[in-house]
Design a protein around this motif. Sequence first.
Motif, PDB file in Angstrom:
ATOM      1  N   ILE A 214       0.872  -1.273   0.027  1.00 54.46           N
ATOM      2  CA  ILE A 214      -0.053   0.099  -0.223  1.00 54.46           C
ATOM      3  C   ILE A 214       1.011   1.158   0.043  1.00 54.46           C
ATOM      4  CG2 ILE A 214      -2.051   1.218   1.149  1.00 54.46           C
ATOM      5  CD1 ILE A 214      -2.748  -1.973   0.319  1.00 54.46           C
ATOM      6  N   PRO A 215       0.960   2.063  -0.842  1.00 52.03           N
ATOM      7  CA  PRO A 215       1.715   3.098  -1.036  1.00 52.03           C
ATOM      8  C   PRO A 215       1.301   4.380  -0.094  1.00 52.03           C
ATOM      9  CG  PRO A 215       0.600   3.050  -2.773  1.00 52.03           C
ATOM     10  CD  PRO A 215       0.082   2.116  -2.295  1.00 52.03           C
ATOM     11  N   PHE A 216       1.202   4.017   1.050  1.00 57.10           N
ATOM     12  CA  PHE A 216       0.480   5.064   2.066  1.00 57.10           C
ATOM     13  C   PHE A 216       1.620   4.968   3.310  1.00 57.10           C
ATOM     14  CE2 PHE A 216      -2.183   5.941   5.760  1.00 57.10           C
ATOM     15  CZ  PHE A 216      -2.051   7.078   5.764  1.00 57.10           C
ATOM     16  N   TYR A 217       1.959   5.945   3.979  1.00 61.06           N
ATOM     17  CA  TYR A 217       2.604   6.077   5.193  1.00 61.06           C
ATOM     18  C   TYR A 217       2.141   7.010   6.074  1.00 61.06           C
ATOM     19  CZ  TYR A 217       5.769   9.501   3.550  1.00 61.06           C
ATOM     20  OH  TYR A 217       6.526  10.913   3.110  1.00 61.06           O
ATOM     21  N   ILE A 218       2.163   6.793   7.398  1.00 64.04           N
ATOM     22  CA  ILE A 218       2.062   7.793   8.326  1.00 64.04           C
ATOM     23  C   ILE A 218       3.354   8.133   8.933  1.00 64.04           C
ATOM     24  CG2 ILE A 218       1.097   7.786  10.710  1.00 64.04           C
ATOM     25  CD1 ILE A 218      -1.292   6.093   9.859  1.00 64.04           C
ATOM     26  N   SER A 219       3.363   9.384   9.401  1.00 61.82           N
ATOM     27  CA  SER A 219       4.565   9.892   9.852  1.00 61.82           C
ATOM     28  C   SER A 219       4.356  10.223  11.292  1.00 61.82           C
ATOM     29  CB  SER A 219       4.945  11.232   9.179  1.00 61.82           C
ATOM     30  OG  SER A 219       5.974  11.919  10.030  1.00 61.82           O
ATOM     31  N   SER A 220       5.252  10.136  12.253  1.00 56.88           N
ATOM     32  CA  SER A 220       4.773  10.561  13.691  1.00 56.88           C
ATOM     33  C   SER A 220       4.820  12.098  13.847  1.00 56.88           C
ATOM     34  CB  SER A 220       6.176  10.097  14.602  1.00 56.88           C
ATOM     35  OG  SER A 220       7.445  10.512  14.151  1.00 56.88           O
ATOM     36  N   LYS A 221       4.985  12.721  12.732  1.00 59.59           N
ATOM     37  CA  LYS A 221       4.965  14.269  13.017  1.00 59.59           C
ATOM     38  C   LYS A 221       3.694  14.716  12.684  1.00 59.59           C
ATOM     39  CE  LYS A 221       8.050  18.048  11.468  1.00 59.59           C
ATOM     40  NZ  LYS A 221       8.968  18.482  10.562  1.00 59.59           N
TER      41      LYS A 221
ATOM     42  N   GLY B 203      -3.344  15.255  10.090  1.00 64.84           N
ATOM     43  CA  GLY B 203      -4.206  14.593  11.230  1.00 64.84           C
ATOM     44  C   GLY B 203      -3.620  15.267  12.515  1.00 64.84           C
ATOM     45  N   ALA B 204      -4.386  15.547  13.588  1.00 64.50           N
ATOM     46  CA  ALA B 204      -3.948  16.145  14.692  1.00 64.50           C
ATOM     47  C   ALA B 204      -3.408  14.788  15.604  1.00 64.50           C
ATOM     48  CB  ALA B 204      -5.107  16.830  15.406  1.00 64.50           C
ATOM     49  N   THR B 205      -3.938  13.806  15.141  1.00 60.53           N
ATOM     50  CA  THR B 205      -3.512  12.407  15.787  1.00 60.53           C
ATOM     51  C   THR B 205      -3.648  11.298  14.868  1.00 60.53           C
ATOM     52  OG1 THR B 205      -5.920  11.514  16.063  1.00 60.53           O
ATOM     53  CG2 THR B 205      -5.113  12.955  17.720  1.00 60.53           C
ATOM     54  N   PRO B 206      -2.889  10.216  15.387  1.00 57.76           N
ATOM     55  CA  PRO B 206      -2.697   9.289  14.104  1.00 57.76           C
ATOM     56  C   PRO B 206      -4.230   8.613  13.742  1.00 57.76           C
ATOM     57  CG  PRO B 206      -1.136   9.002  15.552  1.00 57.76           C
ATOM     58  CD  PRO B 206      -1.862   9.979  16.216  1.00 57.76           C
ATOM     59  N   LYS B 207      -5.045   8.620  14.634  1.00 57.60           N
ATOM     60  CA  LYS B 207      -6.250   8.093  14.061  1.00 57.60           C
ATOM     61  C   LYS B 207      -7.114   8.940  13.335  1.00 57.60           C
ATOM     62  CE  LYS B 207      -7.702   5.663  18.504  1.00 57.60           C
ATOM     63  NZ  LYS B 207      -8.559   5.658  19.645  1.00 57.60           N
ATOM     64  N   GLU B 208      -6.864  10.292  13.398  1.00 54.01           N
ATOM     65  CA  GLU B 208      -7.361  11.487  12.723  1.00 54.01           C
ATOM     66  C   GLU B 208      -6.779  11.004  11.253  1.00 54.01           C
ATOM     67  OE1 GLU B 208      -7.791  16.029  12.295  1.00 54.01           O
ATOM     68  OE2 GLU B 208      -7.789  15.265  14.125  1.00 54.01           O
ATOM     69  N   ILE B 209      -5.425  10.973  11.130  1.00 51.13           N
ATOM     70  CA  ILE B 209      -4.878  10.473   9.750  1.00 51.13           C
ATOM     71  C   ILE B 209      -5.790   9.334   8.975  1.00 51.13           C
ATOM     72  CG2 ILE B 209      -2.605  10.139   8.477  1.00 51.13           C
ATOM     73  CD1 ILE B 209      -1.275  11.373  10.820  1.00 51.13           C
ATOM     74  N   LEU B 210      -5.657   8.440   9.664  1.00 53.33           N
ATOM     75  CA  LEU B 210      -6.516   7.141   9.088  1.00 53.33           C
ATOM     76  C   LEU B 210      -7.867   7.307   8.965  1.00 53.33           C
ATOM     77  CD1 LEU B 210      -4.980   4.048  11.112  1.00 53.33           C
ATOM     78  CD2 LEU B 210      -4.585   4.504   8.928  1.00 53.33           C
ATOM     79  N   ASN B 211      -8.575   8.317   9.628  1.00 52.60           N
ATOM     80  CA  ASN B 211      -9.983   8.557   9.166  1.00 52.60           C
ATOM     81  C   ASN B 211      -9.762   9.325   7.975  1.00 52.60           C
ATOM     82  OD1 ASN B 211     -12.414   9.642   9.224  1.00 52.60           O
ATOM     83  ND2 ASN B 211     -12.378  10.055  11.376  1.00 52.60           N
ATOM     84  N   ARG B 212      -8.897  10.314   7.697  1.00 57.00           N
ATOM     85  CA  ARG B 212      -9.140  10.965   6.454  1.00 57.00           C
ATOM     86  C   ARG B 212      -8.704  10.139   5.266  1.00 57.00           C
ATOM     87  NH1 ARG B 212      -7.441  16.123   9.475  1.00 57.00           N
ATOM     88  NH2 ARG B 212      -9.529  17.377   9.470  1.00 57.00           N
ATOM     89  N   TYR B 213      -7.633   9.338   5.616  1.00 53.73           N
ATOM     90  CA  TYR B 213      -7.180   8.432   4.492  1.00 53.73           C
ATOM     91  C   TYR B 213      -8.259   7.726   3.929  1.00 53.73           C
ATOM     92  CZ  TYR B 213      -4.942   4.613   2.167  1.00 53.73           C
ATOM     93  OH  TYR B 213      -4.450   3.765   1.245  1.00 53.73           O
TER      94      TYR B 213
ATOM     95  N   TYR C 150       6.201   4.642  20.214  1.00 47.62           N
ATOM     96  CA  TYR C 150       6.504   4.750  18.819  1.00 47.62           C
ATOM     97  C   TYR C 150       7.795   3.625  18.425  1.00 47.62           C
ATOM     98  CZ  TYR C 150       4.050   8.881  18.346  1.00 47.62           C
ATOM     99  OH  TYR C 150       2.746   9.767  18.195  1.00 47.62           O
ATOM    100  N   ALA C 151       8.326   3.208  19.237  1.00 51.71           N
ATOM    101  CA  ALA C 151       9.318   2.301  19.197  1.00 51.71           C
ATOM    102  C   ALA C 151       8.949   0.673  19.431  1.00 51.71           C
ATOM    103  CB  ALA C 151      10.698   2.412  20.050  1.00 51.71           C
ATOM    104  N   VAL C 152       7.525   0.602  20.128  1.00 49.70           N
ATOM    105  CA  VAL C 152       7.298  -0.809  20.487  1.00 49.70           C
ATOM    106  C   VAL C 152       6.544  -1.496  19.201  1.00 49.70           C
ATOM    107  CG1 VAL C 152       5.520  -2.108  22.275  1.00 49.70           C
ATOM    108  CG2 VAL C 152       7.112  -0.085  22.872  1.00 49.70           C
TER     109      VAL C 152
END
Length: 705
Positions: A156-163, A203-213, A562-564
Amino acid sequence: MGTPFGKSHPVLTHNRAGQIDNGPHYPVNQSSGHTNIQHNKEGNTLKYTSGPLDLDLNTAANELDLTFRSPGGKKLTGQSFRSIGYVRDQRTEKHRYEDGIYAERQGYMLAGLDLGVGERVYGLGERFGPLAKNGQTVDIWNEDGGTSSELAYKNIPFYISSKGYGVFVNHPGKVSLEVQSERTTRVNISVPGEEIEYFVVYGATPKEILNRYTTLTGRPALVPSWSYNLWLTTSFTTNYDEATVTGFLDGFRDRDIPLGVFHFDCFWMKSYHWCDFDFDSDMFPDAVGYLKRLKERGLKISVWINPYVGQASPLFEEGRKNGYFIKRTDGSVWQWDFWQAGMAVVDFTNPDACTWYNSHLERLMEMGVDSFKTDFAERIPVKGIKYHNGADPERMHNYYALLYNKIVYETMSARVGPSQGLLFARSTAPGGQAYPVHWGGDCESTFEAMAESLRGGLSLMLSGYLFWASDIGGFEGTPPPALYKRWVQFGLLSSHSRLHGSSSFRVPWIYGEDCSDVLRDCVKRKILLTPYILQEALRGHTDGTPLMRPLFLEFPEDLNTYAVDTQYMFGSNLLVAPVFSEEGEVTFYVPETPNDGSGKWVSWFDHSKSYEPGRWYTETHGFDTLPILIRPGSVTVINPAIKAPEDDALSGVELLVNGRPNSETVIELVNSAQTDEVLKTVRLSSSADGKLEASGHPVKIVYVA
């Protein structure tokens, strides 16, 4: 070249305007969000706003750069100095020196996206290496490579950044990403051809990024409740005549181990007639009666299929004559011998081929088949071939898996209705979350393979997918008893749970009767969690949050998470740390929970045992336990009264309360017969004595702390 996610305004760069685009293209939803463009000609700047995301462009000659900013003006990423280009490579098969000045070169579009200090990158499909992709080169190209290399079935050519953003590269061909591996300050992205398009998703949070994606590429579909029960397969090359299978089913019944689905793997059809969609009459002389007898035991039925037809199959000549297979450019059928002799591939761009294929699925469903394991679809040719609709073969390589699963899934759904159909699919592409479920592919029977399977599943969950499973015990080889029991614990705390192997069976008593005890306990625990699973799945269907999730997805404020990559959250409330050692020793991290008050995490097995947030723990567990921790301030809905996931969703409901939950806590009791429907809503409030009171439906409240 880039576009922020809001209303879709693709920005493309073309090198040659005379090119023809025959597709395919991933479906991308349009948004009517707020957009605004401001152009400062004197300052050579362009400001583009889409929803909460800003894009600043420097349009000065030879100085083009892009900067994506969050609502507060903070830079997320961008394309800075020498990060945009078109290159041609003569070191490809396309180039022939003897053609002189007419010699062609393969062209690639390049885009380099900036990475900040300490920034981590996740996702890119089901990848079995380290969860954080920094330092890796990733090719988005589906291949059948097992689970122990950089090859992957689900790219899947989609990535999430910790930023605080994600990037979706909207290109169905091979997308290559160098994630801090070629340039230490960038993700370099290259695609063949003369255009590149990507979306930056804030996204303000990772969940919000997935919501929009998942708003962009499609929400994950729901599945029927019965699919959450235990699946037993015949395994691959084993003997599974009716007497053998009946003995196994009697063994489960006699040991009081719940079982929901029985799966027939490849050899339900005659050897290497794959696929002819007919039960082998030598092994199954009364297939209709056999399936009826299995269903009388309360079982659902799944069968293995693939999109290939071997030359030995009676269907081969029919498919060849009618043009149902992918063809070579000379009009002949494309065939090879590396899976089965003379294998052809069904051309799903041909509507008549789809109708033909579907007719066989419908016939099997009439016989009593409830689900299909859509295997393979990675071995799809790209050279010297043509599709019925003229699609670009290289762009079809990954896309083919999406098309294959879509056709099978929609055939099933047309019969059983929405949220009631499901596959067990190995390969996929962007948008494939609409055609669940997906499993991890061919893993080995080792603790290392169990750990890499978890990493692969979590990476896929960060790519827009809601459900995932692994082959419990490992596919290749025969697991030792300790591994079998530990994988059972892990597998029954995955969204879907299937016992499957290659050349050996996975029924528990083969490995020792204590394995039967572990399996029984784990299956029954998952069944009592059914109301919780249904609730969490419905939320994921609505907002794109996966059922299994890395810790940072749930606790983004805790930088330690983030490292787990050896533990995960199962839904919002339960932390799971699988045991990856024969001795039973496990080290795990307990996240900080800033929004859950000062409460402590509590052991699922011993409510008197609590854990401080923000600390690491090392424990040794027997095979009757593993670290399952209940989140502080949470309310977890269970039902110990039900015997199967599809049982009555309202009778016997209990709420496990850890500490002081939010005063506005709402529990949704989802219909086990129709998993997209909420039957009752339970609201919690505090009484005068500080205890909780529930309204909306009678429930039992159990305080674990």
